[in-house]
Each structure stands twice: as structure tokens, then as C-alpha cells.
Design an enzyme around this catalytic site. Structure first.
Site, PDB file in Angstrom:
ATOM      1  N   ALA A 116      -3.402  15.802   4.609  1.00 52.99           N
ATOM      2  CA  ALA A 116      -4.058  14.839   5.958  1.00 52.99           C
ATOM      3  C   ALA A 116      -4.923  15.843   6.878  1.00 52.99           C
ATOM      4  O   ALA A 116      -6.033  15.457   7.244  1.00 52.99           O
ATOM      5  CB  ALA A 116      -3.097  14.048   6.398  1.00 52.99           C
ATOM      6  N   TYR A 117      -4.415  16.831   7.485  1.00 52.52           N
ATOM      7  CA  TYR A 117      -4.780  17.769   8.294  1.00 52.52           C
ATOM      8  C   TYR A 117      -6.201  18.516   7.670  1.00 52.52           C
ATOM      9  O   TYR A 117      -7.125  18.208   8.372  1.00 52.52           O
ATOM     10  CB  TYR A 117      -3.952  19.045   8.589  1.00 52.52           C
ATOM     11  N   GLY A 118      -6.202  18.848   6.332  1.00 52.38           N
ATOM     12  CA  GLY A 118      -7.264  19.428   5.805  1.00 52.38           C
ATOM     13  C   GLY A 118      -8.329  18.386   5.691  1.00 52.38           C
ATOM     14  O   GLY A 118      -9.540  18.723   5.582  1.00 52.38           O
TER      15      GLY A 118
END
Length: 271
Positions: free
Chosen positions: A175-177
Site C-alpha cells: 500500500a505504501y509503495g
């Protein structure tokens, strides 16, 4: 935790304010400025001659960094701001103009993460929060910053903090990426849109950096910093100020012909 103790590290001795520095005469806005890269950037920008407004969620941290800057002769103030709150973001940018009369440059650094793990283990609530802070919050800030720069300084520069984790598949932080990759796209679109007005927009993509977020990742996945350092030609993690130096240069007039780029500041990890 730097797993290569014999590797030379940069001299981070704090000098006095440089009145003819990289950002002399500019007004700067920094999000996520209470710790890590954001705090290092706020201190650096002030040393390089900027008047700085710091924004983050935790007032005690903002106050401490602001007092450090003032103690060294810099000009700084702070405003409490939650990037998940659209009204907070707009009010924070408005406060820059209220305090200093203009906005020249902005570093959109604030972000949040999720516990590491594969995509099917990311909770929907965590995904939504990362989207709201890391992507929507950056978009809201950029829109407000462009409006303020256009109305006051006329021309200026914005730098968004992305990640090398946005440049390839990221199975541990999916999700962060994903949100950081979307920030890269927003950066490029804004550069094309606002370049004709003299507003440059770039991003930096840090590699492993010794911030709270990375230390928490190490706590959850012991040995991850050592593993990442093994993939990094320079063999170590970055100090936050090393990342801030790249942001300062991109915001300065010395990078006047650079816009729409995502600068990798990763010790060679992505080479």
C-alpha cells in the site's frame, strides 16, 4: 541501527544560519516536520537562509524543532496539521502566507505507513489511511501551495517525498509503495501543468533512511535494515539530513532547469 559501523558517516555538525545560503530570502513550508527527514529539512532550510513554517500532528515535536532553529538564529514557526484533514492542510498553507507574506518553496514530506506484510494482510482501514495521508494529503498540499505561490511569490518550487519503494514491486509494503508511485505521477503531472508559470515540481525517492518509520519496520521485521544495506552499494542507511540536502537543492535556484523528475537518493540501491 546502521549495520556497517566502520563505514564513514557524514559530518552533521550544525552550522550557524547561512544568510547567502541555498534558500536565502525564500519562505519554505515543510510537512511532517516534527521528526525524521522533515525535521532535518526544516533545520537545514533555515540554516540555508529560508524562513520556515513547520507542519505536523504533534505540537510538542514541532515546538522542539522550532526552538532549535530559533536558537541557532533561524526564523521558524509551526502549525499543527493533520494531512488526513483537508481543512487542516489548507489552513496550514494559508498560515505561511499570513506569517511571512508569501510562499516560495514547499517540501511535502509527511507520510504514514502500514505494518509490513503481503497485500492480503493489509487491513482496509490501513489502506484507506495511507491513501488519505500519503496521496490525498500530498495532492491537497500541492493544490494549496500552487495557489499560494501563484498569488504571492509568482514563481517557486515544490518537492514531494516519494520512496525507492515506489519504483518496483513492493511485496512487504504494497500500500505504501502504491501511494508513493501515485505521488510520482502527481509530481510529473504538476510539473507539466505549472512549468509554464515558473513553478517547478520534483520528487525525491529516498532509500533506507534512519527514521522512526524504518526503525519500526526493523522492530517488526528484525534484520530488515541489514538486508537493505546489503542491497545498497554504499553499504549503509542514510541519515535524514542526507535526504534533506537533496530536497534543499531541488528547491533552490541552483536546480532551476529541473522539473518533473523523481531523484533517487538511495545510496545506489536502484542502480
Amino acid at each position: 541501527m546502521d549495520t556497517t559501523p566502520n563505514t564513514p558517516t557524514p559530518n552533521t555538525t550544525t552550522p550557524a544560519v547561512v544568510r547567502d545560503g541555498l534558500l536565502a530570502g525564500k519562505v519554505a513550508f515543510v510537512t511532517g516536520a516534527g521528526s525524521g527527514i522533515g525535521a532535518a529539512a526544516a533545520r537545514l532550510f533555515a540554516r540555508e537562509g529560508a524562513r520556515v513554517l513547520l507542519a505536523a500532528r504533534t505540537e510538542s515535536r514541532l515546538k522542539a524543532v522550532t526552538e532549535d532553529i530559533r536558537g541557532l538564529g533561524g526564523i521558524a514557526d509551526y502549525t499543527v496539521c493533520d494531512l488526513a484533514d483537508a481543512d487542516d492542510v489548507r489552513a496550514a498553507v494559508d498560515r505561511v502566507v499570513h506569517l511571512y507574506g508569501r510562499l516560495d518553496v514547499a517540501f511535502n514530506n509527511g507520510a504514514t505507513g502500514t505494518p509490513p506484510g503481503p497485500m492480503d494482510q493489509v487491513r482496509e482501514a490501513d489502506f484507506d489511511h495511507v491513501y488519505t495521508v500519503n496521496l490525498k494529503g500530498t495532492w491537497l498540499a500541492m493544490v494549496a501551495e500552487v495557489t499560494a505561490i501563484r498569488a504571492t511569490a509568482g514563481t517557486g518550487a515544490i518537492v514531494n517525498n516519494s520512496s525507492v519503494g515506489s519504483l518496483w514491486g513492493n511485496p512487504e509494503l504494497p500500500a505504501y509503495g502504491a501511494m508513493k508511485r501515485a505521488v510520482n505521477s502527481l509530481t510529473e503531472s504538476a510539473a507539466v501543468t505549472y512549468g509554464p508559470e515558473g513553478i517547478r515540481v520534483n520528487a525525491i525517492a529516498p532509500g533506507t533512511t534512519l527514521t522512526e518509520m524504518v526503525r519500526e519496520w526493523e522492530d517488526n521485521s528484525p534484520g530488515v535494515i541489514e538486508r537493505l544495506n546489503a542491497r545498497t552499494p554504499l553499504g549503509r542507511a542514510a541519515e535524514p539530513e542526507e535526504i534533506a540536502q537533496a530536497a534543499a537543492w531541488l528547491l533552490s535556484d541552483r536546480s532551476s532547469y529541473i522539473t518533473g523528475t523523481v531523484l533517487r537518493v538511495d545510496g545506489g540501491m536502484s542502480a
